[in-house]
Design a protein around this motif. Structure first.
Motif, PDB file in Angstrom:
ATOM      1  N   ASN A 166       0.851  -1.191   0.000  1.00 40.47           N
ATOM      2  CA  ASN A 166       0.000   0.000   0.000  1.00 40.47           C
ATOM      3  C   ASN A 166       0.887   1.241   0.000  1.00 40.47           C
ATOM      4  N   SER A 167       0.280   2.394  -0.284  1.00 44.60           N
ATOM      5  CA  SER A 167       0.992   3.656  -0.091  1.00 44.60           C
ATOM      6  C   SER A 167       0.180   4.498   0.873  1.00 44.60           C
ATOM      7  N   MET A 222     -10.486   6.006   0.563  1.00 43.03           N
ATOM      8  CA  MET A 222      -9.233   5.261   0.612  1.00 43.03           C
ATOM      9  C   MET A 222      -8.075   6.169   0.238  1.00 43.03           C
ATOM     10  N   ARG A 224      -5.566   5.483  -1.389  1.00 42.95           N
ATOM     11  CA  ARG A 224      -5.236   5.238  -2.790  1.00 42.95           C
ATOM     12  C   ARG A 224      -5.838   6.297  -3.735  1.00 42.95           C
ATOM     13  N   HIS A 235       4.788   5.226  -6.197  1.00 45.84           N
ATOM     14  CA  HIS A 235       4.221   3.908  -5.905  1.00 45.84           C
ATOM     15  C   HIS A 235       4.198   3.035  -7.159  1.00 45.84           C
ATOM     16  N   ASP A 251      -2.184  -5.564  -3.997  1.00 43.05           N
ATOM     17  CA  ASP A 251      -2.481  -4.205  -3.551  1.00 43.05           C
ATOM     18  C   ASP A 251      -3.512  -4.298  -2.444  1.00 43.05           C
ATOM     19  N   ASP A 252      -3.196  -3.708  -1.311  1.00 42.52           N
ATOM     20  CA  ASP A 252      -4.139  -3.737  -0.195  1.00 42.52           C
ATOM     21  C   ASP A 252      -4.365  -2.308   0.301  1.00 42.52           C
ATOM     22  N   PRO A 253      -5.366  -1.634  -0.262  1.00 43.58           N
ATOM     23  CA  PRO A 253      -5.586  -0.225   0.080  1.00 43.58           C
ATOM     24  C   PRO A 253      -5.946  -0.037   1.558  1.00 43.58           C
ATOM     25  N   ARG A 254      -6.267  -1.142   2.245  1.00 38.28           N
ATOM     26  CA  ARG A 254      -6.629  -1.019   3.653  1.00 38.28           C
ATOM     27  C   ARG A 254      -5.478  -1.322   4.593  1.00 38.28           C
TER      28      ARG A 254
END
Ligand code: HAM
Length: 420
Positions: A166-167, A222, A224, A235, A251-254
């Motif tokens: 994630n970022s 999010m 993102r 990223h 990709d895990d935006p959480r």
């Protein structure tokens, strides 16, 4: 049994299992040593203030989990709950960043302490191998660290892990996102504690494991979708480098980490065979930490891998580590004179790099052979009066049962040839 037991949430590393831990530490750090990281050791305790400022006043680690103490001299210290703040403190103190050779790459291995509720995979004393690359902003460096951790796990034979990526944005876009998230969260039906968290650390609410909370978060804004152009392109480059290195990630935006210093790249290595404590390692970029500690701007990135959980993950997958046998030759003397002669041979073997052990304590032949078998040695070296009269010892292959007489002064070369 003694009256005492290891404190709650801790356990002892003892043979034979301890050999796995040593091998895991070695394997996790080997890729770092091949990539220019230098070994670093810092004290087991630091000023409380270092972690309060570094890890974050609002984190569980600082508010609930630190072992703090006041010394007789009045200093407020804490057992280290993590390594990043300490290692950066040490680098700044030694002015490593002024060498003109950035990034400063450091690795470490040691014990960490968190007063957590103990359960499988979660301990109050645990062990990490970590790496920090200090003073460079370069997507390839973020990718390097993720690749090195990936390769370390692979070298152990671990397969069932996933990389979550994630970022978290930077000081430009995160505050904007944070405000948007707070606004969203304030409209939800949440308990008192969680409401307080919205003010102090709203991103952590996204990490709440409760179904009642998660249900309300489906439409949460999010990070993102709020990344600024700089963060977005950074990223994207990290992701490209990972793909080019054949490292798969999700990709895990959480993904929110439990420490406040993160900016931009954050990641976690999770293993599905571990139950709720599934993170075997984690890390990310921390571009603002140096300034938070009173240092100059030094954008940095790093990770720490949990040794305890890596061992559990290997067991969950049924991976047997290929450990070198701890004893190659076990000497079994019969009689006093043989004891002296074989003890000399054992010393010579060790000096020549052969792992050798000896039947101490004047055991009888039968018990001594039992010890030889238990030691895992490939060879037993036996000698009695008759052998000594001929200046030989009997070298017995404990796998095949085959036995040969070897002149005492040739045992070392014979054994070395056989083991080679
Ligand atoms: P962390 O995610 O808090 O990150 O810890 C890293 C790893 O240490 C976890 O993934 C887990 O495997 C292990 N670990 C943490 N707490 C426990 C525990 N109570 N029992 C067993 N294992 C545990 C950090 O510590 C950051 N300093 C990582 C980092 C380095 N970020 C940038 N540089």
């Amino acid at each position: 049994m003694s009256t005492f037991k290891a404190p709650k949430g801790t356990y002892d590393l003892i043979p034979p299992e301890s050999a796995d831990f040593l091998a895991v530490r070695e394997a996790l750090s080997a890729p770092l040593r091949r990539a220019g990281y230098g070994y670093t050791e810092t004290p087991g305790f630091e000023q409380v203030e270092l972690f309060a400022r570094g890890v974050g006043e609002s984190t569980d680690i600082v508010t609930k989990e630190m072992y703090t103490l006041t010394t007789k001299g009045g200093d407020e210290l804490a057992l280290r709950p993590e390594g990043t703040a300490s290692v950066l403190r040490a680098a700044l103190e030694a002015s490593l960043h002024k060498s003109g050779n950035l990034p400063v790459k450091l690795w470490y291995s040691g014990s960490y302490y968190r007063y957590e509720r103990p359960q499988k995979g979660r301990y109050r004393h645990f062990s990490q191998v970590g790496a920090e690359a200090i003073g460079a902003e370069d997507p390839a460096l973020d990718a390097e660290l993720i690749i090195l951790a990936h390769d370390a796990y692979r070298s152990l034979g671990l397969r069932g892990f996933r990389i979550l990526l994630n970022s978290l944005g930077d000081k430009e876009c995160r505050p904007v996102y944070r405000a948007a998230l707070q606004e969203f969260l304030r409209r939800l039906d949440l308990d008192e504690d969680t409401r307080r968290r919205i003010d102090i650390n709203p991103l952590r609410v996204l990490d709440d494991k409760r179904e009642s909370v998660q249900r309300q978060l489906t439409d949460a804004p999010m990070m993102r979708d709020h990344l600024c152009e700089g963060c977005k392109s950074y990223h994207e480059q990290v992701r490209e480098q990972l793909t080019a290195a054949d490292v798969q990630y999700e990709d895990d935006p959480r993904l929110v980490r439990g420490l406040d210093y993160y900016t931009r790249t954050t990641f976690e290595f999770v293993h599905d065979g571990l139950g709720s404590q599934s993170a075997v390692g984690g890390g990310g970029r921390y571009d603002g930490l140096s300034e938070m500690l009173g240092g100059p701007p030094l954008p940095s990135v790093g990770w720490a891998l949990g040794v305890d959980r890596t061992v559990l993950a290997l067991r969950a997958e049924g991976v047997e580590l290929q450990l070198p046998s701890s004893t190659d030759v076990f000497a079994v003397p019969i009689g006093e004179e043989a004891r002296r002669a074989l003890f000399r041979v054992v010393t010579a073997l060790r000096r020549e790099g052969v792992a050798a052990d000896f039947a101490y304590g004047g055991k009888g032949m039968k018990n001594a052979m039992k010890s030889a078998n238990r030691s895992g040695a490939r060879y037993a070296l036996l000698a009695g009066e008759r052998d000594l009269a001929e200046s030989v010892a009997q070298l017995k292959d404990l796998q095949s049962g085959e036995q040969t007489a070897v002149p005492l002064d040739r045992v070392v070369s014979e054994v070395r040839a056989k083991l080679a």
